[in-house]
Design an enzyme around this catalytic site. Structure first.
Site, PDB file in Angstrom:
ATOM      1  N   TYR A  91     -16.881  30.180 -22.570  1.00 21.24           N
ATOM      2  CA  TYR A  91     -15.791  30.116 -22.896  1.00 21.24           C
ATOM      3  C   TYR A  91     -14.738  31.476 -22.096  1.00 21.24           C
ATOM      4  CZ  TYR A  91     -16.031  26.587 -26.331  1.00 21.24           C
ATOM      5  OH  TYR A  91     -15.950  25.253 -26.942  1.00 21.24           O
TER       6      TYR A  91
ATOM      7  N   HIS B 148     -16.889  19.230 -28.258  1.00 25.43           N
ATOM      8  CA  HIS B 148     -16.137  19.820 -27.165  1.00 25.43           C
ATOM      9  C   HIS B 148     -16.062  18.908 -26.033  1.00 25.43           C
ATOM     10  CE1 HIS B 148     -15.014  22.568 -23.664  1.00 25.43           C
ATOM     11  NE2 HIS B 148     -16.166  21.844 -23.165  1.00 25.43           N
TER      12      HIS B 148
ATOM     13  N   LYS C 104     -21.168  20.353 -31.280  1.00 27.98           N
ATOM     14  CA  LYS C 104     -21.049  21.884 -31.696  1.00 27.98           C
ATOM     15  C   LYS C 104     -22.098  22.066 -32.706  1.00 27.98           C
ATOM     16  CE  LYS C 104     -16.496  23.043 -29.737  1.00 27.98           C
ATOM     17  NZ  LYS C 104     -15.294  23.629 -29.990  1.00 27.98           N
TER      18      LYS C 104
ATOM     19  N   ASN D 146     -14.883  22.713 -35.031  1.00 28.01           N
ATOM     20  CA  ASN D 146     -14.498  21.343 -34.815  1.00 28.01           C
ATOM     21  C   ASN D 146     -15.219  20.290 -34.119  1.00 28.01           C
ATOM     22  OD1 ASN D 146     -14.232  22.383 -32.249  1.00 28.01           O
ATOM     23  ND2 ASN D 146     -12.156  22.232 -31.939  1.00 28.01           N
TER      24      ASN D 146
ATOM     25  N   GLU E 252     -18.195  23.194 -15.849  1.00 31.81           N
ATOM     26  CA  GLU E 252     -19.023  23.142 -17.167  1.00 31.81           C
ATOM     27  C   GLU E 252     -20.338  22.039 -17.099  1.00 31.81           C
ATOM     28  OE1 GLU E 252     -15.223  23.621 -20.049  1.00 31.81           O
ATOM     29  OE2 GLU E 252     -16.298  21.426 -20.099  1.00 31.81           O
TER      30      GLU E 252
HETATM   31  P1  GDP Z   1     -10.163  22.132 -26.965  1.00 32.13           P
HETATM   32  O1  GDP Z   1      -9.893  22.012 -25.592  1.00 32.13           O
HETATM   33  O2  GDP Z   1      -9.538  21.185 -27.735  1.00 32.13           O
HETATM   34  O3  GDP Z   1     -11.653  22.548 -27.243  1.00 32.13           O
HETATM   35  O4  GDP Z   1      -9.248  23.429 -27.512  1.00 32.13           O
HETATM   36  P2  GDP Z   1      -8.998  25.068 -26.711  1.00 32.13           P
HETATM   37  O5  GDP Z   1      -9.790  24.731 -25.464  1.00 32.13           O
HETATM   38  O6  GDP Z   1      -7.688  25.486 -26.849  1.00 32.13           O
HETATM   39  O7  GDP Z   1     -10.143  26.156 -27.578  1.00 32.13           O
HETATM   40  C1  GDP Z   1     -11.522  26.060 -27.358  1.00 32.13           C
HETATM   41  C2  GDP Z   1     -12.148  26.044 -28.665  1.00 32.13           C
HETATM   42  O8  GDP Z   1     -11.723  27.334 -29.469  1.00 32.13           O
HETATM   43  C3  GDP Z   1     -11.876  25.079 -29.597  1.00 32.13           C
HETATM   44  O9  GDP Z   1     -12.429  23.973 -29.708  1.00 32.13           O
HETATM   45  C4  GDP Z   1     -11.970  25.760 -31.109  1.00 32.13           C
HETATM   46  O10 GDP Z   1     -13.442  25.579 -31.322  1.00 32.13           O
HETATM   47  C5  GDP Z   1     -11.734  27.170 -30.784  1.00 32.13           C
HETATM   48  N1  GDP Z   1     -10.287  27.400 -31.339  1.00 32.13           N
HETATM   49  C6  GDP Z   1      -9.115  27.008 -30.457  1.00 32.13           C
HETATM   50  N2  GDP Z   1      -8.098  27.701 -31.121  1.00 32.13           N
HETATM   51  C7  GDP Z   1      -8.439  28.313 -31.789  1.00 32.13           C
HETATM   52  C8  GDP Z   1      -7.693  28.819 -33.277  1.00 32.13           C
HETATM   53  O11 GDP Z   1      -6.374  29.045 -33.117  1.00 32.13           O
HETATM   54  N3  GDP Z   1      -8.419  29.614 -34.092  1.00 32.13           N
HETATM   55  C9  GDP Z   1      -9.704  29.587 -34.091  1.00 32.13           C
HETATM   56  N4  GDP Z   1     -10.735  30.552 -34.796  1.00 32.13           N
HETATM   57  N5  GDP Z   1     -10.743  29.108 -33.197  1.00 32.13           N
HETATM   58  C10 GDP Z   1      -9.842  28.213 -32.249  1.00 32.13           C
END
Ligand code: GDP
Length: 138
Positions: A50, A116, A10, A113, A127
């Site tokens: 997303y 991805h 990222k 973070n 994707e």
């Molecule tokens: P992943 O599959 O571990 O990437 O997590 P998710 O699919 O739940 O979320 C997608 C992305 O959204 C994450 O990798 C983070 O960059 C972001 N994200 C997830 N949860 C949060 C949150 O609670 N707050 C914020 N600001 N970003 C989040």
């Protein structure tokens, strides 16, 4: 079973010059990198990628971050690649990620973070097609 997953380094990690370090970790974990591109997502492309999160409160912030600078997108292949790459990344929130995972070491926050990874075979197929349409992955 040999499987493919979509991985992204990222914008936060690319900006901090962690691309090489993360690719090294990918290769040490015995993934094959089947395809790789450097991309600068538009806001619209980040929103498309997303789209499943469009109702979440962090959607605007997430898509702004993902379109804030260059990212590296890759197709990784190995046995059980989807789960294996998610294990190497660690939990979404670095505060909850296990020691030794990429997010524990390199993530700045739950949003910024570092990496991805697809979470299931159907999302991996979507994707991979999003970034590598029509490309024969040799
Ligand atoms: P992943 O599959 O571990 O990437 O997590 P998710 O699919 O739940 O979320 C997608 C992305 O959204 C994450 O990798 C983070 O960059 C972001 N994200 C997830 N949860 C949060 C949150 O609670 N707050 C914020 N600001 N970003 C989040």
């Amino acid at each position: 079973m040999t499987e493919r997953t979509l991985a992204i380094i990222k914008p936060d990690a690319v900006a901090r010059r962690l691309t090489g370090t993360i690719i090294q970790r990918i290769e040490e974990a015995q993934f094959q990198i089947r395809a790789m591109r450097r991309v600068e997502l538009t806001r619209k492309q980040a929103e498309g990628f997303y789209a499943v999160h469009r109702e979440r409160p962090f959607f605007a912030s997430l898509t702004s971050f993902m379109s804030s600078g260059p990212a590296i997108v890759m197709v990784l292949e190995s046995a059980d690649a989807i789960k294996k790459w998610r294990m190497l990344m660690g939990a979404t929130d670095p505060a909850k990620a296990d020691a030794g995972t990429l997010r524990k070491e390199f993530a700045e926050s739950i949003e910024r973070n570092a990496t991805h990874g697809s979470d299931a075979p159907d999302t991996a197929a979507y994707e991979i097609g999003y970034f590598f349409p029509g490309i024969d992955l040799v």
